[in-house]
Enzyme design. Structure first.
Site, PDB file in Angstrom:
ATOM      1  N   CYS A  76     -39.542  -6.544   8.242  1.00  0.00           N
ATOM      2  CA  CYS A  76     -39.048  -6.717   9.858  1.00  0.00           C
ATOM      3  C   CYS A  76     -40.351  -6.722  10.400  1.00  0.00           C
ATOM      4  CB  CYS A  76     -38.169  -5.546  10.124  1.00  0.00           C
ATOM      5  SG  CYS A  76     -37.686  -5.763  11.678  1.00  0.00           S
ATOM      6  N   CYS A 105     -37.810 -11.265  17.182  1.00  0.00           N
ATOM      7  CA  CYS A 105     -37.910 -11.378  15.947  1.00  0.00           C
ATOM      8  C   CYS A 105     -39.499 -11.679  15.481  1.00  0.00           C
ATOM      9  CB  CYS A 105     -36.799 -12.329  15.120  1.00  0.00           C
ATOM     10  SG  CYS A 105     -37.271 -12.412  13.525  1.00  0.00           S
TER      11      CYS A 105
HETATM   12  N1  LIG Z   1     -32.405  -7.284  13.345  1.00  0.00           N
HETATM   13  C1  LIG Z   1     -33.340  -7.245  14.679  1.00  0.00           C
HETATM   14  C2  LIG Z   1     -33.853  -8.590  14.818  1.00  0.00           C
HETATM   15  C3  LIG Z   1     -34.621  -9.398  13.661  1.00  0.00           C
HETATM   16  C4  LIG Z   1     -35.965  -8.606  13.637  1.00  0.00           C
HETATM   17  C5  LIG Z   1     -36.981  -9.320  12.569  1.00  0.00           C
HETATM   18  N2  LIG Z   1     -36.693  -9.308  11.375  1.00  0.00           N
HETATM   19  C6  LIG Z   1     -38.390  -9.363  12.927  1.00  0.00           C
HETATM   20  O1  LIG Z   1     -39.002  -9.688  11.864  1.00  0.00           O
HETATM   21  O2  LIG Z   1     -38.956  -8.958  13.654  1.00  0.00           O
HETATM   22  C7  LIG Z   1     -32.604  -6.884  15.552  1.00  0.00           C
HETATM   23  O3  LIG Z   1     -31.418  -6.764  15.866  1.00  0.00           O
HETATM   24  O4  LIG Z   1     -33.272  -6.031  16.618  1.00  0.00           O
END
Ligand SMILES: N[C@@H](CCC[C@H](N)C(=O)O)C(=O)O
Length: 321
Positions: free
Chosen positions: A226, A77
Protein backbone atom coordinates in the site's frame (compact mmCIF):
# COMPACT_ATOMS: atom_id res chain seq x y z
CA UNK A 1 -21.93 -0.63 -21.35
CA UNK A 2 -18.60 -1.15 -23.13
CA UNK A 3 -15.55 0.01 -21.13
CA UNK A 4 -11.86 0.22 -22.10
CA UNK A 5 -9.63 -0.87 -19.21
CA UNK A 6 -5.95 -1.04 -18.33
CA UNK A 7 -4.98 -3.61 -15.70
CA UNK A 8 -1.95 -2.22 -13.87
CA UNK A 9 -0.07 -2.38 -10.59
CA UNK A 10 2.25 -0.51 -8.27
CA UNK A 11 4.31 -2.96 -6.17
CA UNK A 12 1.77 -5.71 -6.87
CA UNK A 13 -1.09 -3.55 -5.51
CA UNK A 14 -3.29 -4.01 -8.57
CA UNK A 15 -5.91 -1.81 -10.15
CA UNK A 16 -8.27 -1.47 -13.07
CA UNK A 17 -7.67 1.94 -14.66
CA UNK A 18 -10.59 3.53 -16.52
CA UNK A 19 -9.81 6.65 -18.56
CA UNK A 20 -12.83 8.93 -18.51
CA UNK A 21 -10.92 11.72 -20.26
CA UNK A 22 -10.75 9.70 -23.48
CA UNK A 23 -14.15 8.00 -23.08
CA UNK A 24 -17.15 9.86 -21.71
CA UNK A 25 -18.81 7.09 -19.73
CA UNK A 26 -20.67 9.54 -17.44
CA UNK A 27 -20.91 7.06 -14.55
CA UNK A 28 -23.29 7.94 -11.73
CA UNK A 29 -21.93 7.63 -8.17
CA UNK A 30 -23.98 4.48 -7.72
CA UNK A 31 -22.43 3.00 -10.88
CA UNK A 32 -18.88 3.75 -9.69
CA UNK A 33 -19.63 1.94 -6.45
CA UNK A 34 -21.25 -1.00 -8.25
CA UNK A 35 -18.34 -1.29 -10.72
CA UNK A 36 -15.93 -1.35 -7.76
CA UNK A 37 -17.82 -4.22 -6.20
CA UNK A 38 -18.12 -6.23 -9.43
CA UNK A 39 -14.84 -5.83 -11.37
CA UNK A 40 -12.21 -6.13 -8.56
CA UNK A 41 -13.86 -9.27 -7.18
CA UNK A 42 -11.20 -12.01 -7.26
CA UNK A 43 -13.71 -14.87 -7.51
CA UNK A 44 -15.87 -13.81 -10.42
CA UNK A 45 -14.62 -10.39 -11.47
CA UNK A 46 -11.41 -9.31 -13.18
CA UNK A 47 -9.66 -9.25 -9.80
CA UNK A 48 -7.90 -6.20 -8.36
CA UNK A 49 -7.53 -4.20 -5.15
CA UNK A 50 -9.62 -1.39 -6.60
CA UNK A 51 -10.49 0.88 -9.52
CA UNK A 52 -8.72 4.06 -10.61
CA UNK A 53 -11.06 6.46 -12.38
CA UNK A 54 -9.10 9.06 -14.39
CA UNK A 55 -11.16 12.18 -14.99
CA UNK A 56 -10.65 15.65 -16.47
CA UNK A 57 -9.68 18.38 -14.01
CA UNK A 58 -9.84 22.15 -14.17
CA UNK A 59 -6.93 22.39 -11.67
CA UNK A 60 -4.47 19.83 -13.07
CA UNK A 61 -3.66 17.58 -16.03
CA UNK A 62 -6.14 14.99 -14.70
CA UNK A 63 -8.08 13.96 -11.63
CA UNK A 64 -7.84 10.56 -9.92
CA UNK A 65 -10.64 8.95 -7.94
CA UNK A 66 -9.80 5.62 -6.27
CA UNK A 67 -12.38 3.08 -5.14
CA UNK A 68 -11.51 0.09 -2.94
CA UNK A 69 -12.82 -3.38 -3.79
CA UNK A 70 -15.62 -3.00 -1.20
CA UNK A 71 -17.05 -0.04 -3.16
CA UNK A 72 -15.80 2.69 -0.79
CA UNK A 73 -13.87 5.68 -2.10
CA UNK A 74 -10.46 6.51 -0.56
CA UNK A 75 -9.00 10.00 -0.12
CA UNK A 76 -5.73 8.89 -1.72
CA UNK A 77 -3.87 5.94 -3.20
CA UNK A 78 -0.08 6.10 -3.59
CA UNK A 79 0.50 3.01 -5.74
CA UNK A 80 -2.53 3.88 -7.86
CA UNK A 81 -1.33 7.45 -8.32
CA UNK A 82 1.94 6.14 -9.81
CA UNK A 83 -0.08 4.18 -12.41
CA UNK A 84 -2.19 7.26 -13.18
CA UNK A 85 1.01 9.36 -13.32
CA UNK A 86 2.42 7.03 -15.97
CA UNK A 87 -0.82 7.14 -17.93
CA UNK A 88 -0.96 10.95 -17.93
CA UNK A 89 2.78 11.44 -18.56
CA UNK A 90 2.57 9.10 -21.60
CA UNK A 91 -0.62 10.78 -22.80
CA UNK A 92 0.61 14.38 -22.49
CA UNK A 93 4.31 13.80 -23.13
CA UNK A 94 5.03 16.07 -20.12
CA UNK A 95 6.75 15.42 -16.81
CA UNK A 96 6.36 16.68 -14.13
CA UNK A 97 2.59 17.14 -14.22
CA UNK A 98 -0.05 17.73 -11.58
CA UNK A 99 -2.88 15.38 -10.73
CA UNK A 100 -5.89 16.34 -8.67
CA UNK A 101 -6.82 13.95 -5.86
CA UNK A 102 -9.58 14.18 -3.28
CA UNK A 103 -7.66 16.37 -0.82
CA UNK A 104 -4.84 17.93 -2.85
CA UNK A 105 -3.36 18.64 -6.27
CA UNK A 106 -0.15 16.59 -6.32
CA UNK A 107 2.99 16.74 -8.43
CA UNK A 108 4.01 13.53 -10.20
CA UNK A 109 7.02 12.88 -12.42
CA UNK A 110 9.00 10.19 -14.19
CA UNK A 111 12.31 9.87 -12.33
CA UNK A 112 15.48 7.78 -12.23
CA UNK A 113 14.82 4.02 -12.22
CA UNK A 114 14.62 2.43 -8.76
CA UNK A 115 15.68 -0.87 -10.34
CA UNK A 116 17.26 -1.59 -13.77
CA UNK A 117 14.66 -1.55 -16.54
CA UNK A 118 11.77 -0.38 -14.32
CA UNK A 119 10.20 2.89 -15.47
CA UNK A 120 9.84 4.78 -12.23
CA UNK A 121 7.35 7.40 -11.14
CA UNK A 122 7.52 9.72 -8.17
CA UNK A 123 4.33 10.98 -6.55
CA UNK A 124 3.90 13.51 -3.77
CA UNK A 125 2.11 12.17 -0.69
CA UNK A 126 0.49 15.17 1.00
CA UNK A 127 -0.97 16.60 3.17
CA UNK A 128 0.48 14.72 6.14
CA UNK A 129 -0.88 15.18 9.65
CA UNK A 130 -0.47 13.56 13.04
CA UNK A 131 -3.57 15.28 14.38
CA UNK A 132 -5.97 12.46 15.27
CA UNK A 133 -8.96 14.50 14.05
CA UNK A 134 -7.66 14.19 10.49
CA UNK A 135 -8.07 10.37 10.43
CA UNK A 136 -10.47 10.68 12.31
CA UNK A 137 -9.57 8.76 15.48
CA UNK A 138 -11.15 9.15 18.88
CA UNK A 139 -8.23 9.51 21.30
CA UNK A 140 -7.56 11.33 24.57
CA UNK A 141 -4.80 13.54 23.09
CA UNK A 142 -4.50 15.46 19.82
CA UNK A 143 -1.79 13.09 18.55
CA UNK A 144 -1.20 9.35 19.04
CA UNK A 145 2.51 8.62 18.55
CA UNK A 146 3.73 5.21 19.73
CA UNK A 147 0.70 4.69 21.94
CA UNK A 148 -1.18 1.68 23.12
CA UNK A 149 -4.66 1.05 21.65
CA UNK A 150 -5.95 -1.62 24.07
CA UNK A 151 -8.96 -2.45 21.85
CA UNK A 152 -6.42 -3.70 19.25
CA UNK A 153 -3.53 -5.14 21.22
CA UNK A 154 -2.25 -5.45 24.77
CA UNK A 155 1.41 -5.41 23.71
CA UNK A 156 1.85 -3.40 20.52
CA UNK A 157 2.05 0.35 20.21
CA UNK A 158 0.77 2.33 17.23
CA UNK A 159 1.31 5.71 15.61
CA UNK A 160 -1.67 7.36 13.92
CA UNK A 161 -1.37 9.72 10.95
CA UNK A 162 -3.22 10.76 7.81
CA UNK A 163 -1.43 11.09 4.45
CA UNK A 164 -4.25 12.13 3.93
CA UNK A 165 -6.04 8.75 4.12
CA UNK A 166 -5.99 7.27 7.65
CA UNK A 167 -3.20 5.00 8.87
CA UNK A 168 -1.93 3.39 12.05
CA UNK A 169 1.58 1.97 12.05
CA UNK A 170 3.22 -0.48 14.48
CA UNK A 171 7.01 -0.94 14.46
CA UNK A 172 7.76 -4.58 15.35
CA UNK A 173 10.74 -6.94 15.55
CA UNK A 174 8.71 -9.74 14.03
CA UNK A 175 5.04 -10.57 13.45
CA UNK A 176 2.68 -13.12 12.12
CA UNK A 177 0.55 -12.23 9.07
CA UNK A 178 -2.51 -13.70 10.81
CA UNK A 179 -2.05 -11.17 13.60
CA UNK A 180 -1.98 -8.30 11.11
CA UNK A 181 -5.17 -9.63 9.53
CA UNK A 182 -6.90 -9.97 12.91
CA UNK A 183 -5.86 -6.48 14.10
CA UNK A 184 -6.77 -4.97 10.72
CA UNK A 185 -10.23 -6.47 10.94
CA UNK A 186 -10.70 -5.33 14.53
CA UNK A 187 -9.60 -1.77 13.72
CA UNK A 188 -12.07 -1.65 10.85
CA UNK A 189 -14.91 -2.80 13.07
CA UNK A 190 -14.25 -0.23 15.79
CA UNK A 191 -16.32 2.82 14.77
CA UNK A 192 -16.07 4.30 18.27
CA UNK A 193 -12.29 4.74 17.68
CA UNK A 194 -11.99 4.85 13.87
CA UNK A 195 -15.34 6.06 12.52
CA UNK A 196 -14.09 5.99 8.90
CA UNK A 197 -11.97 2.83 9.26
CA UNK A 198 -8.18 2.81 9.05
CA UNK A 199 -5.28 1.19 7.15
CA UNK A 200 -3.12 -0.86 9.54
CA UNK A 201 0.59 -1.50 8.86
CA UNK A 202 3.22 -3.64 10.53
CA UNK A 203 6.79 -2.48 9.94
CA UNK A 204 10.10 -4.27 10.47
CA UNK A 205 13.47 -2.50 10.36
CA UNK A 206 15.81 -4.42 8.04
CA UNK A 207 18.82 -2.07 8.18
CA UNK A 208 19.42 1.67 8.41
CA UNK A 209 16.99 3.35 5.98
CA UNK A 210 15.56 0.00 4.93
CA UNK A 211 12.22 -1.35 6.20
CA UNK A 212 9.67 -4.04 5.35
CA UNK A 213 6.01 -3.00 5.41
CA UNK A 214 2.83 -5.03 5.16
CA UNK A 215 -0.65 -3.53 5.35
CA UNK A 216 -4.22 -4.51 6.07
CA UNK A 217 -5.99 -2.05 3.84
CA UNK A 218 -9.30 -0.49 4.75
CA UNK A 219 -11.87 -1.56 2.16
CA UNK A 220 -9.72 -4.42 0.81
CA UNK A 221 -7.88 -6.55 3.41
CA UNK A 222 -4.26 -7.74 3.17
CA UNK A 223 -2.58 -6.45 0.01
CA UNK A 224 0.87 -6.93 -1.54
CA UNK A 225 1.68 -3.30 -0.80
CA UNK A 226 0.00 0.00 0.00
CA UNK A 227 1.75 3.15 -1.22
CA UNK A 228 0.33 5.57 1.30
CA UNK A 229 1.04 3.04 4.09
CA UNK A 230 4.69 2.64 2.98
CA UNK A 231 4.98 6.45 2.94
CA UNK A 232 3.37 6.77 6.39
CA UNK A 233 5.58 3.94 7.73
CA UNK A 234 8.76 5.54 6.36
CA UNK A 235 7.87 8.78 8.14
CA UNK A 236 7.09 6.94 11.39
CA UNK A 237 10.44 5.11 11.08
CA UNK A 238 12.28 8.46 10.97
CA UNK A 239 10.60 9.44 14.24
CA UNK A 240 10.82 6.16 16.15
CA UNK A 241 14.05 4.71 14.76
CA UNK A 242 17.27 6.18 13.40
CA UNK A 243 16.06 6.35 9.77
CA UNK A 244 16.90 9.62 8.03
CA UNK A 245 14.91 12.51 6.70
CA UNK A 246 15.90 13.81 3.24
CA UNK A 247 17.43 10.40 2.30
CA UNK A 248 15.59 7.71 0.32
CA UNK A 249 14.29 4.93 2.55
CA UNK A 250 14.08 1.57 0.76
CA UNK A 251 10.75 -0.05 1.50
CA UNK A 252 10.48 -3.75 0.80
CA UNK A 253 7.03 -5.28 0.47
CA UNK A 254 5.38 -8.51 -0.66
CA UNK A 255 4.98 -7.19 -4.20
CA UNK A 256 8.42 -5.66 -4.66
CA UNK A 257 10.05 -2.48 -3.40
CA UNK A 258 9.71 1.29 -3.47
CA UNK A 259 11.70 4.26 -2.19
CA UNK A 260 10.24 6.90 0.11
CA UNK A 261 11.86 10.27 0.66
CA UNK A 262 10.58 11.95 3.80
CA UNK A 263 11.06 15.73 3.90
CA UNK A 264 10.48 18.14 6.77
CA UNK A 265 10.27 21.88 6.37
CA UNK A 266 9.52 23.91 9.47
CA UNK A 267 6.96 21.63 11.13
CA UNK A 268 5.48 20.21 7.93
CA UNK A 269 6.22 16.76 6.61
CA UNK A 270 5.88 15.67 2.99
CA UNK A 271 6.81 12.40 1.34
CA UNK A 272 7.81 11.39 -2.17
CA UNK A 273 6.90 7.84 -3.09
CA UNK A 274 8.94 6.37 -5.97
CA UNK A 275 8.28 3.10 -7.71
CA UNK A 276 6.87 1.24 -10.68
CA UNK A 277 3.61 1.85 -12.54
CA UNK A 278 3.43 -1.39 -14.49
CA UNK A 279 0.79 -2.17 -17.12
CA UNK A 280 -0.34 -5.80 -17.18
CA UNK A 281 -2.85 -5.70 -20.04
CA UNK A 282 -5.26 -3.56 -21.98
CA UNK A 283 -8.74 -4.86 -22.89
CA UNK A 284 -12.37 -3.92 -23.45
CA UNK A 285 -15.24 -5.30 -21.39
CA UNK A 286 -19.01 -5.25 -21.56
CA UNK A 287 -20.55 -4.69 -18.13
CA UNK A 288 -24.13 -4.96 -17.04
CA UNK A 289 -23.75 -2.82 -13.96
CA UNK A 290 -27.23 -3.53 -12.62
CA UNK A 291 -26.98 -7.31 -12.96
CA UNK A 292 -23.35 -7.26 -11.81
CA UNK A 293 -22.14 -9.26 -14.82
CA UNK A 294 -19.30 -8.62 -17.28
CA UNK A 295 -17.34 -10.21 -20.14
CA UNK A 296 -14.34 -9.34 -22.29
CA UNK A 297 -15.35 -7.86 -25.66
CA UNK A 298 -11.71 -7.44 -26.68
CA UNK A 299 -9.27 -9.95 -25.28
CA UNK A 300 -6.47 -8.73 -23.04
CA UNK A 301 -3.30 -7.64 -24.83
CA UNK A 302 -0.48 -8.26 -22.36
CA UNK A 303 2.53 -5.97 -21.75
CA UNK A 304 4.71 -9.06 -21.50
CA UNK A 305 8.09 -7.34 -21.62
CA UNK A 306 7.36 -5.10 -18.65
CA UNK A 307 5.65 -7.93 -16.77
CA UNK A 308 8.82 -10.01 -17.17
CA UNK A 309 11.14 -7.14 -16.20
CA UNK A 310 9.05 -6.54 -13.09
CA UNK A 311 9.52 -10.20 -12.12
CA UNK A 312 13.28 -9.57 -11.85
CA UNK A 313 12.65 -6.73 -9.38
CA UNK A 314 10.25 -8.95 -7.45
CA UNK A 315 12.77 -11.80 -7.24
CA UNK A 316 15.41 -9.36 -6.02
CA UNK A 317 13.00 -7.92 -3.41
CA UNK A 318 12.10 -11.42 -2.17
CA UNK A 319 15.79 -12.23 -1.74
CA UNK A 320 16.29 -9.10 0.37
CA UNK A 321 13.27 -9.28 2.72
N1 LIG B 1 -7.34 1.20 1.10
C1 LIG B 1 -6.91 2.56 1.10
C2 LIG B 1 -6.88 3.18 -0.26
C3 LIG B 1 -5.89 2.57 -1.18
C4 LIG B 1 -4.46 2.88 -0.78
C5 LIG B 1 -3.51 2.29 -1.77
N2 LIG B 1 -3.43 0.90 -1.82
C6 LIG B 1 -2.15 2.96 -1.77
O1 LIG B 1 -1.30 2.49 -2.51
O2 LIG B 1 -1.96 4.00 -1.12
C7 LIG B 1 -7.87 3.40 1.95
O3 LIG B 1 -9.06 3.09 2.02
O4 LIG B 1 -7.40 4.40 2.53
Amino acid sequence: MNIEIIKCHGSGNDFILIDEMKHHYSFTEEERKKLSLVLPNRMNGIGSDGILFVLPSDKAAARMRMFNSDGTEAEMCGNGLRCVARHIIEKTGSSPVKIETDKAVLQVAQVEEIYPGIDTFSVAIEPVSFNVDTLPMDFENSTAVDVSIPELSEEMTFTALSVPNPHIVAMLDSYDEKELYAIGQKANNLPQVFPNGVNVSFVKSLAKNKIFVQTYERGVGLTNACGTAMSASSLVSTILTSNDLHTPIVVMNKGGLVNCLVEKERDEYSIQLRGNGTYVYQAAIEVNIHEGTWKFTRDPVYFQKEIDTYETLKDYAASQS
